[in-house]
Write an enzyme that holds these catalytic residues in place. Structure first.
Site, PDB file in Angstrom:
ATOM      1  N   GLU A   1     -12.730  43.512  24.157  1.00  0.00           N
ATOM      2  CA  GLU A   1     -12.193  43.277  22.805  1.00  0.00           C
ATOM      3  C   GLU A   1     -11.128  42.206  22.969  1.00  0.00           C
ATOM      4  OE1 GLU A   1      -9.850  42.783  20.164  1.00  0.00           O
ATOM      5  OE2 GLU A   1      -9.092  44.840  20.262  1.00  0.00           O
TER       6      GLU A   1
ATOM      7  N   CYS B   1      -4.795  42.375  16.469  1.00  0.00           N
ATOM      8  CA  CYS B   1      -6.029  41.636  16.758  1.00  0.00           C
ATOM      9  C   CYS B   1      -6.883  41.465  15.514  1.00  0.00           C
ATOM     10  CB  CYS B   1      -6.812  42.332  17.858  1.00  0.00           C
ATOM     11  SG  CYS B   1      -7.269  44.038  17.505  1.00  0.00           S
TER      12      CYS B   1
END
Length: 501
Positions: free
Chosen positions: A244, A278
């Site tokens: 990720e 994020c």
């Protein structure tokens, strides 16, 4: 390293964590090298055998006991998070709450999701009984980030444990105390499985040691550049890798959207946690007829917010000192390229804090539009319509999250279906993050693989397929003893059947 066994030898190196707000020292932690990491993996592998042998209900009960311990110590955990990251205490507490939601879901649903099941067979395999089973991988290595040092790694840690694995966690060198506390609470709540979850501490060298340690899968959260380096190490041993790697998330606002609701969500999505999220809001594409009105509302709300270390601060400092220069470069570069600073500007950057910045008319090739800013900056660019908004949103090399604001959910869903993001919220931002049943992850430079939800549980298993012959078939096609004429009749029959539809 959180280890209850006698130490082999004193470590030669240690590092000190410091407050992002004041620079004052917080704690000292060891730099775990290959020997310490290998010992942690070995302990986890030994403990994992007994953990995997438990029925799913047994693992569920023990994980729920750990969840209860985390909830009981919520204030302590939140205080550690706030101290290491600089985020407000309320934000840190919310991070713990979200983590509890996910851990509870993983514990309660792993048995249902991963239990073995029968599958159908075809015409020529009717004599077989077919089934599949999800088996734990063994030991999973997790390299966690500093921006959400509990919630993000627990998307791998909690789900991997629920799937029957052992885990070795390497938290960011900026937030090791959170990882150490997490493993300590597990050891206290589940003392019968010592070593199943272990935290090792250090910087890049410790992460490299974990990637080379023989773990059965490595889950990583961080930048695309670092992910490529870690993935290259994993490739040497074909260690499975889940990544990720951040995002450049876009929000689309249509002409019929509730602008007050959109502005409120955009400001929170862009500025909460000092923009260090994020899947936070970095780009907004608003149709031209409502662009000015939306900008006005965003500026009004963002202008009322102030960063700081006090209880009344909206958000805290930049946790990673080097990120300040990235934010400054993006803002200054956009303004130099002709963008308009509706709020703040290059002068908003006063390390370790960055005041809110709202930009518009930013050229699409500017770093502020193509690179992850990871700071309290949002760009609101006008577009001719939804088609252009979708095109621009999809043009990014990142594809993690996105949001759509419009009058109706059905119309919003249709727009969401056109976006390449791995997760999309309609008439909210980051709505998916609080739903444990939804998988999370992206593609392109945002990485690959999924955590959370059923996919997140399966991500930490291997699938074994089994067939059991129930009776001898009338035509045994998997034998050299079958006459050629018999085989030809079977082929003709199959062709006739498959030519129908």
């Amino acid at each position: 390293m959180t280890d209850t066994t006698p130490a082999a030898a004193p470590r030669a190196a240690a590092f000190t964590t410091r407050s992002p707000a004041t620079g004052e020292p917080i704690a000292e932690h060891p730099v775990d090298g290959p020997e310490e990491v290998s010992r942690a993996v070995a302990r986890a592998r030994t403990a994992q055998a007994g953990w995997a042998a438990l029925p799913a209900s047994g693992r569920r009960d023990l994980l729920l006991r750990w969840k209860k311990a985390l909830a009981t110590e919520l204030d302590t955990v939140a205080r550690t998070i706030a101290e290491e990251t600089g985020k407000p205490a309320g934000d840190a507490a919310l991070e713990v709450v979200l983590t509890l939601e996910h851990l509870g879901w993983a514990a309660r649903n792993a048995g249902r999701v991963l239990r073995g099941r029968r599958v159908g067979t075809g015409l020529f395999t009717v004599h077989q009984r077919a089934s599949l089973v999800h088996r734990p991988l063994g030991v999973v290595g997790v390299i966690g980030p500093w921006n959400y040092p509990l919630y993000t790694p627990m998307g791998s840690v909690g789900y991997a444990l629920a799937a029957g694995n052992g885990v070795v966690l390497k938290p960011s060198e900026l937030t090791p105390g959170t990882g150490v506390l997490l493993a300590g609470l597990f050891g206290s709540a589940v003392p019968g499985h010592a070593g199943l979850l272990t935290t090792v501490t250090g910087a890049a060298s410790t992460g490299d040691a974990l990637a080379r340690s023989g773990v059965d899968k490595l889950a990583f959260t961080g930048s695309p550049g670092t992910a490529r380096k870690v993935m290259a190490v994993c490739a040497e041993t074909l260690t499975p890798f889940l990544a990720e790697c951040g995002g450049k998330d876009a929000v689309i606002v249509t002409a019929d959207a509730d602008l007050d609701a959109a502005a409120d969500a955009i400001v929170w999505g862009a500025l909460s946690n000092a923009g260090q999220t994020c899947a936070g809001v970095e780009r907004v594409y608003a149709v031209r007829e409502i662009h000015a009105a939306l900008c006005e509302r965003v500026v009004e709300r963002a202008g009322a917010l102030r960063p700081g270390a006090g209880a009344d601060a909206a958000y805290g400092p930049m946790t990673l000192p080097g990120q300040v220069s990235v934010v400054e470069r993006h803002v200054a570069g956009a303004v130099a390229a002709g963008a308009k600073a509706l709020l703040g500007g290059p002068g908003s950057v006063r390390a370790p804090y960055v005041a809110p910045v709202v930009l518009t008319d930013v050229p699409e090739d500017c770093a502020a539009m193509t690179e992850e800013t990871f700071g309290p900056v949002v760009v609101i660019n006008p577009v001719a319509g939804v088609d252009e908004a979708v095109e621009r949103a999809n043009a990014s090399r990142y594809a993690l999250g996105a949001a759509v604001f419009c009058r109706g959910g059905r119309a919003g869903g249709a727009i969401a279906a056109r976006l390449r993001a791995g997760a999309v919220s309609v008439n909210s931002v980051l709505g998916f993050a609080a739903v444990p049943a939804l998988p999370f992850g992206g593609s392109r430079d945002s990485g690959f693989g999924r955590i959370h939800g059923e996919e997140g549980l399966r991500a930490f298993t291997s699938v074994q397929s089994t067939t059991v012959q129930r009776f001898t078939p009338p035509i045994a096609l998997t034998s050299f003893a079958v006459p050629a004429a018999t085989r030809e009749r079977a082929v003709r029959l199959a062709r006739a059947l498959h030519r129908r539809r």
